[in-house]
Design a protein around this motif. Structure first.
Motif, short mmCIF file in Angstrom:
data_model
loop_
_atom_site.label_atom_id
_atom_site.label_comp_id
_atom_site.label_asym_id
_atom_site.label_seq_id
_atom_site.Cartn_x
_atom_site.Cartn_y
_atom_site.Cartn_z
N UNK A 175 0.81 -1.21 0.00
CA UNK A 175 0.00 0.00 0.00
C UNK A 175 0.85 1.27 0.00
N UNK A 176 1.96 1.26 0.75
CA UNK A 176 2.74 2.50 0.88
C UNK A 176 4.22 2.33 0.55
N UNK A 177 4.61 1.17 0.04
CA UNK A 177 6.03 0.91 -0.21
C UNK A 177 6.64 1.86 -1.22
N UNK A 178 5.85 2.33 -2.18
CA UNK A 178 6.38 3.26 -3.18
C UNK A 178 6.43 4.70 -2.69
N UNK A 179 5.88 4.98 -1.51
CA UNK A 179 5.80 6.35 -1.00
C UNK A 179 6.72 6.59 0.19
N UNK A 180 7.01 5.55 0.96
CA UNK A 180 7.83 5.70 2.15
C UNK A 180 8.59 4.40 2.39
N UNK A 181 9.55 4.42 3.31
CA UNK A 181 10.36 3.24 3.62
C UNK A 181 9.76 2.53 4.83
N UNK A 182 9.03 1.47 4.56
CA UNK A 182 8.25 0.80 5.59
C UNK A 182 9.12 0.30 6.74
N UNK A 183 10.27 -0.26 6.44
CA UNK A 183 11.09 -0.88 7.49
C UNK A 183 11.85 0.13 8.34
N UNK A 184 11.73 1.42 8.03
CA UNK A 184 12.45 2.43 8.82
C UNK A 184 11.56 3.11 9.86
N UNK A 185 10.25 2.90 9.77
CA UNK A 185 9.35 3.55 10.73
C UNK A 185 9.58 2.99 12.13
N UNK A 186 9.64 3.88 13.10
CA UNK A 186 9.87 3.47 14.48
C UNK A 186 11.22 2.83 14.69
N UNK A 187 12.19 3.17 13.83
CA UNK A 187 13.51 2.57 13.95
C UNK A 187 13.51 1.08 13.68
N UNK A 188 12.47 0.57 13.01
CA UNK A 188 12.38 -0.86 12.74
C UNK A 188 12.03 -1.69 13.96
N UNK A 189 11.56 -1.04 15.04
CA UNK A 189 11.28 -1.75 16.29
C UNK A 189 9.79 -1.87 16.61
N UNK A 190 8.93 -1.36 15.75
CA UNK A 190 7.49 -1.41 16.00
C UNK A 190 6.87 -2.52 15.14
N UNK A 191 5.67 -2.93 15.51
CA UNK A 191 4.98 -3.95 14.73
C UNK A 191 4.38 -3.32 13.47
N UNK A 192 4.35 -4.11 12.43
CA UNK A 192 3.78 -3.62 11.18
C UNK A 192 2.27 -3.50 11.27
N UNK A 193 1.66 -4.21 12.20
CA UNK A 193 0.22 -4.05 12.42
C UNK A 193 -0.09 -2.66 12.96
N UNK A 194 0.74 -2.19 13.91
CA UNK A 194 0.58 -0.82 14.41
C UNK A 194 0.86 0.18 13.30
N UNK A 195 1.87 -0.08 12.50
CA UNK A 195 2.19 0.84 11.40
C UNK A 195 1.04 0.90 10.40
N UNK A 196 0.44 -0.23 10.09
CA UNK A 196 -0.68 -0.26 9.14
C UNK A 196 -1.85 0.55 9.68
N UNK A 197 -2.15 0.39 10.95
CA UNK A 197 -3.26 1.13 11.56
C UNK A 197 -2.99 2.63 11.55
N UNK A 198 -1.75 3.03 11.82
CA UNK A 198 -1.41 4.45 11.87
C UNK A 198 -1.41 5.08 10.49
N UNK A 199 -0.78 4.43 9.53
CA UNK A 199 -0.69 5.00 8.19
C UNK A 199 -2.04 5.02 7.48
N UNK A 200 -2.93 4.09 7.84
CA UNK A 200 -4.27 4.13 7.27
C UNK A 200 -4.98 5.43 7.63
#
Length: 452
Positions: free
Chosen positions: A62-87
């Motif tokens: 959904x957002x890989x072409x717009x931002x660097x997914x693995x860098x959010x939260x220093x790579x220490x947060x869950x991707x489920x939380x990231x999905x909820x936030x970016x939505x």
């Protein structure tokens, strides 16, 4: 097509696919269908809970072409939380305008644009750069990110002087926490097209509390050797502070009217602290929808033009439900917008035009920027593809002018050019304000970064 009644036909269910194929298929489904699928079996429930595979794939698709997914939260947060936030944050991308009067010191921008960063979302104030030019200034206003411990953080840059993070957002966050120019904030969403920004006065206190908790949890004196600390009783230790606070409390309680006087004094001190430390008042912002023209609505969108005083202004042109057109100016200090012109019956006249319309056009002067490289070569009526009659807000504000003089004051024209832009003017001032796009293909045009 295979016949299911054929004895040689073998069924092939979803569980027979490799796990990578299953995750790829699931990544195309909406969350409600993924939740229903997870209820079918324990294995699929475990598959849907896979954070590093399924939720990462959902974010990346959904957002890989717009931002660097693995860098959010220093790579220490869950991707489920990231999905909820970016939505929730995805709808912010684009232009927003301030609603209401500006708060303290006029620091609230009238127009902001949100963009994706490598591991954050940034909101920048957009304002005219210089008088007599089409250039717009872009400066930081609101930073949005996620800390490594999963906390959603917002920072207001009131002076617009903070450099864009070059590395990880969490490393930048540790640096900006020492910068007093940044104000911690909360962003409250009121639906999809409205949010409120307010100061988070408890942010620094909560940060200090977490730091104290971390130091306390790792301290040998307070956890492993607590008995030794109690026996030692060194100056400034925990027991001494507790005894001191207890003594102060009971001294105030037992003294005549001490408790009431202490409470009044403390209330006054807190009020003074609150007034002295507050840097931002709650402000409302509304989304600028339909900020670009379409084939059926060629005048729609966010535009910029140089007015008679050579100031650059932003204009928002909208089509109403009955086909009328309204133009509002954004950025006035007195209000969030001012009505510039309107028409309830947009009847476009096509070329060839009458001699009267040609005379009106040639009798008007195009306002040009000071810089020669910014000037647009405008020639005769052959550059105009359509003409539209409009009215100004003068006839609405001054009803007493209704009549011959009032009609002349409020009547005007829109000249749509063959290059897709347009200009407007009124019969009483013989000037044409030519409008240009503010944004095109998702990019801010003629922008100047004030930090460079």
């Amino acid at each position: 097509m295979a016949n299911p009644n054929d004895p040689n036909h073998s069924s092939f269910s979803f569980s027979h696919f490799p796990e990578d194929v299953q995750l790829c298929i699931l990544s195309f489904l909406p969350l409600c269908e993924i939740a229903n699928f997870a209820c079918t079996s324990k294995r699929f429930l475990s598959l849907c809970r896979n954070d590093t595979k399924l939720w990462f794939t959902l974010c990346q698709r959904r957002w890989g072409s717009k931002t660097q997914i693995n860098k959010w939260g220093g790579g220490k947060i869950t991707y489920k939380l990231l999905y909820k936030t970016l939505t929730q944050w995805e709808n912010l991308i684009g232009f927003w305008r301030h609603c209401g009067r500006a708060g303290l010191s006029g620091q609230c921008p009238r127009l902001i644009v949100f963009e994706w960063g490598p591991s954050f979302v940034s909101g920048s104030r957009v304002c005219p750069y210089k008088n007599g030019t089409y250039h717009v200034a872009k400066a930081p206003f609101l930073w949005m990110g996620i800390s490594p411990d999963g906390q959603i953080v917002y920072f207001l840059d009131l002076e617009g002087q903070t450099e864009i993070p070059s590395g990880d957002f969490d490393t930048w966050l540790e640096f900006v926490c020492l910068d007093q120019n940044l104000v911690p904030a909360n962003v409250n969403f009121m639906g999809k097209d409205h949010f409120i920004v307010e100061e988070n006065s408890n942010f620094w206190h909560s940060c200090k509390s977490r730091d104290v908790l971390k130091r306390s949890s790792s301290s040998k004196n307070l956890i492993e050797d607590s008995d030794e600390v109690i026996e030692s009783g060194n100056a400034g230790s925990l027991p001494d502070r507790l005894v001191s606070e207890m003594y102060t409390y009971f001294a105030n309680r037992t003294s005549p009217v001490g408790d009431r006087a202490w409470r009044r004094q403390r209330k006054k001190e807190k009020e003074r602290e609150r007034q002295g430390m507050r840097k931002w008042e709650p402000e409302h912002f509304l989304k600028v929808v339909d900020c670009s023209p379409t084939p059926d609505k060629p005048l729609q969108g966010l535009w910029k033009g140089i007015s008679g005083d050579m100031n650059l202004n932003f204009y928002l042109v909208k089509y109403d439900e009955i086909g009328g057109i309204i133009c509002q100016r954004i950025g006035d200090l007195s209000s969030s917008y001012t009505l510039v012109f309107w028409t309830s019956e947009p009847m476009l006249m096509e070329s060839p035009f009458s001699a009267e319309e040609e005379h009106i056009y040639e009798d008007h002067i195009h306002l040009q920027p000071f810089a020669a490289e910014d000037q647009v070569a405008m020639t005769g009526i052959e550059m105009v593809s359509h003409i539209l009659h409009i009215n100004s807000s003068c006839s609405l504000i001054l009803p007493s002018l209704v009549g011959s003089a009032g009609l002349q004051l409020g009547e005007g024209r829109i000249w749509q050019y063959i290059n897709g832009t347009f200009g407007f003017g009124f019969l009483h001032n013989h000037l044409i304000i030519d409008l240009k796009h503010v944004i095109q293909d998702g990019h801010l045009l003629d922008s100047v970064n004030l930090l460079h």
